[in-house]
Write a protein that holds these residues in place. Structure first.
Motif, short mmCIF file in Angstrom:
data_model
loop_
_atom_site.label_atom_id
_atom_site.label_comp_id
_atom_site.label_asym_id
_atom_site.label_seq_id
_atom_site.Cartn_x
_atom_site.Cartn_y
_atom_site.Cartn_z
N LYS A 179 1.81 -2.21 3.97
CA LYS A 179 0.81 -2.73 3.02
C LYS A 179 0.58 -1.73 1.89
O LYS A 179 0.58 -2.09 0.71
N CYS A 183 1.37 -2.28 -2.02
CA CYS A 183 0.22 -2.24 -2.94
C CYS A 183 0.50 -1.26 -4.08
O CYS A 183 0.16 -1.53 -5.25
N ASP A 253 -6.70 -3.71 0.73
CA ASP A 253 -5.63 -3.48 1.72
C ASP A 253 -6.21 -3.19 3.11
O ASP A 253 -7.09 -2.33 3.27
#
Ligand code: UDP
Ligand code: MG
Length: 355
Positions: A179, A183, A253
């Motif tokens: 993640k 991101c 996130d």
């Protein structure tokens, strides 16, 4: 004594022979008659009343009984005992040979191993007690329901931002799925503000003067979800700072990881645009976390915490993904591919919604 006298089958004993027998008993010696090998030997008595096997055999030893009246088990044990006692070497020069009584052994010699075992046991027991006395008991992990810590109060007067003005995309996926990496790509290309809930919690944990440091630390190590009040306040404050600086697009996130967080955040902060969900198998995620653990310094990048985090993800966070999926607000991406391939998929699926 009664036992010795009663079963004598044939011979009537004279007073003299009774004396001999009783003297032999007073020397703690027993006379037994066994058919094979036929012999009358004396063997020492070894604390008969304390040992079940011996108490079973005592009638045999004490009484002059014909072999035919003995049970096969008793007989076989008695025979074995005879053979072994006959084969013992004696150095006293006493009478030997078949039928000769063996000299009584010194009973004092038999007691010392028991005394030794008793004292060794007593010392070990005392040492264990001493060891336990001053050791503090380990604290159980903090539990939300039993936590006495006062949590921040959340407002309940509706979202603080409008979804038209402030865009929020949730980014979810198992631990170590990537993640953070994806991101970072999106920040570079689309100028999002990247807020990792985990990073905010770790920052708060190490901030001097925080009252939630210990609580956060325990939850992260155990792979559990920190009470939502703490996380939502941290996110809201970070968003306010960015909005004040003119930034209105957020990638959140690793949040929401639990249904209550999802509902509350949308109630009091802002409803999300959609959720980017990275799907991946545990084997791949394990490899990635193991690699990251070499340099991350994170307290939860270890095999034990990892297993707990996988379980929490499956049991607690997947329901959030399913909830948003039911609202047609999930974009699912295969997270097991290479970093570039995953990012290409992200762009292909949602590029138009990222601007
Ligand atoms: N965490 C939490 N609430 C959140 C996000 C994270 O309690 O909303 C805690 C949780 O214990 C989690 C840890 O922070 O296991 C690490 O989260 P992070 O997102 O950094 O893990 P990653 O997904 O990057 O492996
Ligand atoms: Mg992360």
């Amino acid at each position: 004594m009664r036992c010795l006298l009663k079963p004598l089958p044939t011979a009537s004993l004279s007073a003299r022979s009774l004396q001999v027998v009783s003297r032999s008993i007073s020397k703690r010696t027993f006379v037994r008659y066994l058919p094979a090998p036929q012999s009358i030997v004396s063997i020492p008595q070894v604390k008969p009343l304390r040992r079940p096997l011996q108490s079973q055999l005592l009638p045999t030893y004490n009484c002059l009984r014909p072999a035919s009246s003995l049970s096969p088990t008793v007989l076989s044990v008695a025979r074995r005992s005879t053979v072994s006692s006959n084969s013992r070497p004696y150095t006293t020069g006493h009478i030997s040979g078949p039928g000769a009584p063996r000299p009584p052994r010194d009973n004092k010699l038999k007691a010392w191993p028991f005394v030794l075992i008793f004292f060794t046991g007593a010392i070990a027991f005392a040492a264990v007690l001493e060891n336990r006395k001053d050791k503090p008991r380990p604290m159980p992990p903090t539990d939300t329901s039993s936590s006495s810590k006062e949590l921040p109060k959340l407002r309940d007067d509706g979202p603080i931002f409008s979804p038209e003005a402030v865009k929020v995309i949730f980014v979810l996926g198992g631990p170590g799925v990537g993640k953070g990496t994806q991101c970072a790509n999106l920040v570079k290309d689309y100028h999002f503000v990247h807020l990792s809930a985990g990073d905010l919690l770790r920052e708060e944990q190490s901030r001097s003067g925080t009252e939630y440091g210990e609580l956060i630390k325990t939850y992260i190590k155990e792979g559990k979800i920190v009470p939502m009040e703490v996380t939502i306040v941290l996110l809201e404050n970070a968003m306010k700072r960015s909005i004040a600086a003119g930034k209105h697009k957020f990638l959140i996130d690793g949040f929401p990881r639990q249904m209550d967080q999802a509902l509350k955040f949308e109630d009091v902060v802002v409803p999300s645009q959609f959720t980017l969900f990275f799907d991946c198998d545990e084997e791949t995620m394990t490899k990635r976390i193991t690699e990251r653990g070499k340099t991350s310094g994170r307290s939860d990048d270890n095999p034990e915490s990892m297993l707990k985090r996988f379980r929490t993800f499956k049991e607690t966070s997947m329901p959030v993904v399913n909830y948003f999926d039911g609202l047609k607000k999930v974009v699912k991406i295969d997270g097991a591919k290479s970093v570039d391939a995953v990012y290409a998929d992200v762009k292909a699926h949602v590029a138009d919604r990222l601007k």
